[in-house]
Design an enzyme around this catalytic site. Structure first.
Site, PDB file in Angstrom:
ATOM      1  N   ALA A 119       0.902  -1.059   0.032  1.00 54.17           N
ATOM      2  CA  ALA A 119      -0.077  -0.032   0.061  1.00 54.17           C
ATOM      3  C   ALA A 119       0.986   1.266  -0.096  1.00 54.17           C
ATOM      4  O   ALA A 119       0.743   2.385   0.713  1.00 54.17           O
ATOM      5  CB  ALA A 119      -0.907   0.078   1.145  1.00 54.17           C
ATOM      6  N   ARG A 126      14.172   6.894 -10.437  1.00 55.41           N
ATOM      7  CA  ARG A 126      13.954   8.311 -10.732  1.00 55.41           C
ATOM      8  C   ARG A 126      12.810   8.939  -9.750  1.00 55.41           C
ATOM      9  O   ARG A 126      12.635   9.870  -9.270  1.00 55.41           O
ATOM     10  CB  ARG A 126      13.467   8.525 -12.010  1.00 55.41           C
ATOM     11  CG  ARG A 126      14.679   8.613 -13.001  1.00 55.41           C
ATOM     12  CD  ARG A 126      14.455   9.147 -14.287  1.00 55.41           C
ATOM     13  NE  ARG A 126      13.351   8.532 -14.931  1.00 55.41           N
ATOM     14  CZ  ARG A 126      13.713   7.261 -15.843  1.00 55.41           C
ATOM     15  NH1 ARG A 126      14.684   6.796 -15.884  1.00 55.41           N
ATOM     16  NH2 ARG A 126      12.362   6.950 -16.245  1.00 55.41           N
ATOM     17  N   HIS A 150       2.518 -11.511   1.471  1.00 50.73           N
ATOM     18  CA  HIS A 150       2.695 -10.050   1.320  1.00 50.73           C
ATOM     19  C   HIS A 150       4.016  -9.588   0.667  1.00 50.73           C
ATOM     20  O   HIS A 150       3.842  -8.398   0.111  1.00 50.73           O
ATOM     21  CB  HIS A 150       2.005  -9.239   2.632  1.00 50.73           C
ATOM     22  CG  HIS A 150       0.636  -9.088   2.862  1.00 50.73           C
ATOM     23  ND1 HIS A 150       0.179 -10.123   3.505  1.00 50.73           N
ATOM     24  CD2 HIS A 150      -0.141  -8.238   2.846  1.00 50.73           C
ATOM     25  CE1 HIS A 150      -1.066  -9.858   3.825  1.00 50.73           C
ATOM     26  NE2 HIS A 150      -1.220  -8.408   3.420  1.00 50.73           N
ATOM     27  N   ASP A 173      -0.337  -8.561  11.109  1.00 51.30           N
ATOM     28  CA  ASP A 173      -1.249  -7.992  10.129  1.00 51.30           C
ATOM     29  C   ASP A 173      -2.624  -8.956  10.220  1.00 51.30           C
ATOM     30  O   ASP A 173      -3.398  -8.904   9.056  1.00 51.30           O
ATOM     31  CB  ASP A 173      -0.921  -7.527   8.963  1.00 51.30           C
ATOM     32  CG  ASP A 173      -1.694  -6.583   8.198  1.00 51.30           C
ATOM     33  OD1 ASP A 173      -2.309  -5.636   9.036  1.00 51.30           O
ATOM     34  OD2 ASP A 173      -2.017  -6.701   7.105  1.00 51.30           O
ATOM     35  N   LEU A 206      -5.733  -8.717  -1.256  1.00 46.32           N
ATOM     36  CA  LEU A 206      -5.292  -9.297   0.106  1.00 46.32           C
ATOM     37  C   LEU A 206      -5.959  -8.446   1.010  1.00 46.32           C
ATOM     38  O   LEU A 206      -5.713  -7.069   1.253  1.00 46.32           O
ATOM     39  CB  LEU A 206      -3.815  -9.310   0.131  1.00 46.32           C
ATOM     40  CG  LEU A 206      -3.026 -10.437  -0.509  1.00 46.32           C
ATOM     41  CD1 LEU A 206      -1.596 -10.259  -0.469  1.00 46.32           C
ATOM     42  CD2 LEU A 206      -3.333 -11.628   0.411  1.00 46.32           C
TER      43      LEU A 206
END
Length: 278
Positions: A119, A126, A150, A173, A206
């Site tokens: 996220a 760059r 993840h 999590d 997810l």
């Protein structure tokens, strides 16, 4: 973060349950997030950073918020960070911030990065983004969801290399479906479908993890991280991040005697809570 122990500042003696989990603190994951990077968050609840709203919620739970998350590119984020960082740890999360916005957030008081890689914009040569800004700031620690879904094992190794083991925090999590059979569950008013140990929203996103923290720690060792670094990242470093390293997180005189006895392959052999085997 939930810790087990023989006392709890947040409850009375009558409320304490023998051998039960103790709520050591709350991580406020939302609602001050970017719509572009909301992930499994319910977009209906997103809003710009609001210190008054944060304070109201923190007061309502007895000051148990230990980490509050924010996307630093949002309007009012820097002022929010300056004020909230005097109350608890402030973390960057669910963000579309570029390098400069992230650096400004860190300068305002951010000292944490929620679920590294997820996220948030990826590293680009760059457009270095949030990850590079956080890695450069020695006061910032980074969380990692090491459930094997993840984050790729190579990215786990990279995180420990660029941040250093002393700044890595392992988290689960995990959702309410952790340890439960396959089926349908709920997250913020949204359906979550657990199948084969993987939890997703209806659109395939997810939704979070269905893996406990101990298994996440074992995964990190399996991915090539030294056991002593993995253990620290699951114990004393998280305790430091929420300000309770004086009572939990390591085995030392004067701390709560909460620990796991392991075998040579980190398999669990015994669990102690408050010095009592359970």
């Amino acid at each position: 973060m939930v810790e087990r122990g023989s006392n709890n500042e947040g409850g009375t003696d009558d409320e304490k349950k023998e051998n039960a989990a103790r709520l050591r603190g709350i991580q406020m994951e939302g609602p001050f997030f970017s719509e572009k990077k909301k992930g499994a968050q319910n977009g209906a609840y997103l809003r710009t950073p609001d210190f008054s709203a944060f304070s109201e919620l923190n007061d309502a739970c007895g000051g148990l918020v230990k980490i509050v998350d924010v996307a630093p590119e949002l309007e009012g984020a820097e002022e929010f960070i300056r004020r909230a960082s005097k109350v608890c740890t402030v973390s960057i999360a669910h963000t579309d911030a570029d390098y400069d916005a992230a650096a400004r957030g860190i300068a305002a008081g951010v000292t944490h990065l929620t679920h590294l890689y997820n996220a948030m914009p990826a590293i680009h040569h760059r457009k270095p983004g949030v990850i590079a800004a956080a890695a450069e700031a020695e006061q910032v620690s980074a969380e990692l969801i090491s459930d094997g879904q993840h984050v790729h094992p190579a990215s786990v190794r990279l995180a420990f290399r660029i941040f250093g083991a002393e700044r890595m925090v392992l988290i689960s999590d995990s959702l309410r479906c952790c340890g439960m059979p396959d089926g349908e569950y709920e997250l913020g008013g949204q359906q979550v479908f657990l199948s084969g140990g993987v939890a997703r929203l209806a659109d395939g996103t997810l939704a979070g993890s269905a893996t406990n923290l101990y298994t996440c720690m074992q995964n990190v060792v399996r991915f090539g991280i030294p056991a002593e670094d993995a253990v620290a990242a699951a114990t004393i470093i998280p305790a430091r991040e929420i300000g309770c390293a004086d009572t939990v997180g390591s085995i030392e005189p004067g701390k709560l005697a909460d620990f796991v006895v392991c075998g040579g392959e980190l398999e669990r052999r015994a669990v102690y809570i408050g010095g009592v085997r359970v």
